[in-house]
Scaffold this motif. Structure first.
Motif, short mmCIF file in Angstrom:
data_model
loop_
_atom_site.label_atom_id
_atom_site.label_comp_id
_atom_site.label_asym_id
_atom_site.label_seq_id
_atom_site.Cartn_x
_atom_site.Cartn_y
_atom_site.Cartn_z
N PRO A 1 0.82 -1.22 0.00
CA PRO A 1 0.00 0.00 0.00
C PRO A 1 0.85 1.27 0.00
O PRO A 1 1.81 1.38 0.76
CB PRO A 1 -0.81 -0.12 1.30
CG PRO A 1 -0.86 -1.59 1.58
CD PRO A 1 0.46 -2.12 1.10
N TRP A 2 0.52 2.18 -0.91
CA TRP A 2 1.11 3.51 -0.95
C TRP A 2 2.56 3.55 -1.45
O TRP A 2 3.20 4.60 -1.38
CB TRP A 2 1.01 4.20 0.41
CG TRP A 2 -0.40 4.43 0.87
CD1 TRP A 2 -1.19 3.53 1.54
CD2 TRP A 2 -1.19 5.60 0.67
NE1 TRP A 2 -2.42 4.09 1.80
CE2 TRP A 2 -2.44 5.36 1.28
CE3 TRP A 2 -0.97 6.83 0.08
CZ2 TRP A 2 -3.47 6.30 1.28
CZ3 TRP A 2 -1.98 7.78 0.09
CH2 TRP A 2 -3.22 7.51 0.68
N LEU A 3 3.08 2.45 -1.94
CA LEU A 3 4.43 2.47 -2.49
C LEU A 3 4.37 2.93 -3.95
O LEU A 3 3.61 2.37 -4.75
CB LEU A 3 5.09 1.10 -2.41
CG LEU A 3 6.57 1.04 -2.83
CD1 LEU A 3 7.43 1.83 -1.84
CD2 LEU A 3 7.05 -0.39 -2.93
N VAL A 4 5.16 3.95 -4.29
CA VAL A 4 5.11 4.58 -5.60
C VAL A 4 6.49 4.57 -6.23
O VAL A 4 7.50 4.74 -5.55
CB VAL A 4 4.61 6.04 -5.48
CG1 VAL A 4 4.61 6.73 -6.85
CG2 VAL A 4 3.21 6.08 -4.86
N CYS A 5 6.53 4.36 -7.55
CA CYS A 5 7.75 4.57 -8.32
C CYS A 5 7.51 5.76 -9.25
O CYS A 5 6.47 5.83 -9.92
CB CYS A 5 8.09 3.34 -9.15
SG CYS A 5 9.51 3.58 -10.24
N SER A 6 8.43 6.71 -9.27
CA SER A 6 8.28 7.88 -10.13
C SER A 6 9.57 8.15 -10.89
O SER A 6 10.67 7.94 -10.37
CB SER A 6 7.88 9.11 -9.31
OG SER A 6 8.76 9.33 -8.23
#
Length: 448
Positions: A405-410
């Protein structure tokens, strides 16, 4: 005016532009220093790493592997390259080691590595938790990868948008881990006359995908129709309902016969592939933005709730059942064109947006209309939940992890890739669930 005067004017203008650029870069650097100083208090974990070349696209694969006797799980990322002229480009797959949760502290920020992780007990080692990423496969690609997405029914099948307008299909299992020097896609979808950035696979029909292009068209492809020997696939249907560049396309995840499309013509339109007419859309939203619409995102839980991102710096929230009434809400918080959108796959009230202002904002639309104190209002509207300020260049793409949950790659245009997760103290309270049921049924089968 004498030629020497013209030259002098040009020199003055260039000097002024150089000075403006220096001031802008100084401001960016100062903002980054402030962000880095506060990072240990804003994130549960973060990796900031420089790729060899920038990637214009990023997507978490759906799988996760729990490594026995290790304090991390292994995830995979889909990436591309945008290299210099004359340099080879690749479709890339990376393994990412994400640490299992521990409580971080301010001393966990590694200045040199740009990482945050807890110094908890790792089987008695006492070493810090950090995220590590390794490129495990490089597949030759003709020119930069404008966008890449895996097929949801079989993630080994990957579609890319090439700069010459082709849509290329790769089966990664049929390619070596290292490049051979010659691009060799399994299929080539031929139909677009210019490059594009809109690409989406059907969520329920394996082998079907939609693309949007700078040639003003939307193509729907059926890869199951291929039966030839020359790798060429022709479009199942060509749509000409937009009058300018088509920037993004997306299948509705609940009603997959609907495909939302957005364009420089400042409209959001919905085509229904059950209708044979390919010259007009089943529904059109106008006058919601004042500049080009760059991205579209259907809510994963409510089939008529859709978000649009615009060059006018805003995000529009629409109810497909009543488009004539206009947007039901406008999200304001970015300082430049908004270029990418994605709903949180786990908490469906959370929308992420990426912008040329180098920021990713996480919005909680269940908080729209909440009362604020004057001090709270200075920080933005109530629905502005979190702002990621770790990038120092334009955002290219971002992706939510479906397993954590809530882990993002940008990814940004300056080679920088970041993997991050806001701290629970920011994203947990208030714990409000968007009242989806009050908006009606999500089982609609026709567009009003």
């Amino acid at each position: 005016m004498a030629p020497s005067e013209v030259v002098n004017d040009v020199d003055v203008n260039m000097e002024e532009e150089d000075e403006d650029e220096k001031m802008q870069q100084k401001l960016i650097n100062e903002e980054y220093k402030v962000w880095k100083k506060n990072s240990p208090f804003l994130y549960s974990m973060i990796l900031s790493t420089a790729l060899e070349w920038p990637t214009l696209t990023t997507q978490w694969f759906p799988d996760v592997k729990d490594v026995p006797d290790k304090n991390y799980t292994t995830h995979r990322l889909l990436l591309g390259t945008h290299t210099a002229e004359g340099k080879p480009n690749y479709l890339q797959i990376a393994d990412v080691e994400v640490p299992k949760p521990v409580k971080p502290s301010a001393r966990d920020y590694d200045e040199d590595r740009g990482e945050i992780g807890g110094h908890g007990n790792l089987g008695g080692s006492g070493e810090p938790h950090v995220i590590k990423m390794t490129i495990t496969q490089k597949i030759d690609h003709p020119g930069e990868v404008n966008k890449a997405r895996y097929q949801p029914q079989n993630p080994d099948i990957i579609a890319t948008l090439a700069v010459d307008g082709r849509v290329l299909i790769f089966d990664r299992t049929k390619h070596s881990l290292q490049p051979t020097g010659t691009p060799n896609p399994q299929l080539e979808c031929i139909g677009h006359t210019q490059e594009g950035f809109g690409l989406d696979w059907s969520p329920d029909k394996p082998g079907w995908l939609a693309t949007g292009s700078e040639d003003n068209t939307v193509m729907v492809w059926d890869l199951n129709s291929y039966s030839g020997t020359d790798k060429k696939v022709r479009p199942w249907r060509k749509y000409t309902h937009h009058s300018h560049v088509v920037n993004d396309v997306q299948y509705n995840p609940i009603t997959p016969s609907w495909i939302g499309t957005v364009s420089d013509d400042v409209t959001m339109q919905v085509i229904d592939i059950r209708t044979a007419d390919s010259t007009k859309a089943a529904a059109v939203a106008r006058d919601g933005h004042s500049d080009a619409i760059n991205a579209i995102a259907w809510n994963p839980k409510v089939n008529y709730l859709v978000a649009t991102a615009s060059a006018d710096k805003t995000i529009g929230i629409w109810d497909l059942r009543n488009l004539k009434a206009g947007k039901i809400h406008t999200l304001e918080g970015h300082n430049d064109a908004v270029t990418s959108l994605a709903w949180n796959p786990i908490d469906h009230a959370i929308l992420g947006s990426g912008s040329y202002d180098r920021r990713i904002i996480l919005w909680d639309i269940s908080l729209i209309g909440d009362e604020q104190t004057p001090e709270e209002a200075e920080d933005g509207p109530p629905e502005l939940l979190f702002m990621h300020g770790g990038h120092t260049n334009h955002l290219a793409d971002f992706s939510w992890n479906k397993n954590i949950p809530w882990l993002v790659c940008s990814a940004a245009e300056d080679n920088l890739l970041q993997i991050w997760q806001p701290t629970k103290s920011i994203i947990s309270p208030p714990n409000q669930e968007m009242e989806m049921n009050e908006m009606g049924s999500a089982d609609g089968t026709s567009i009003p």
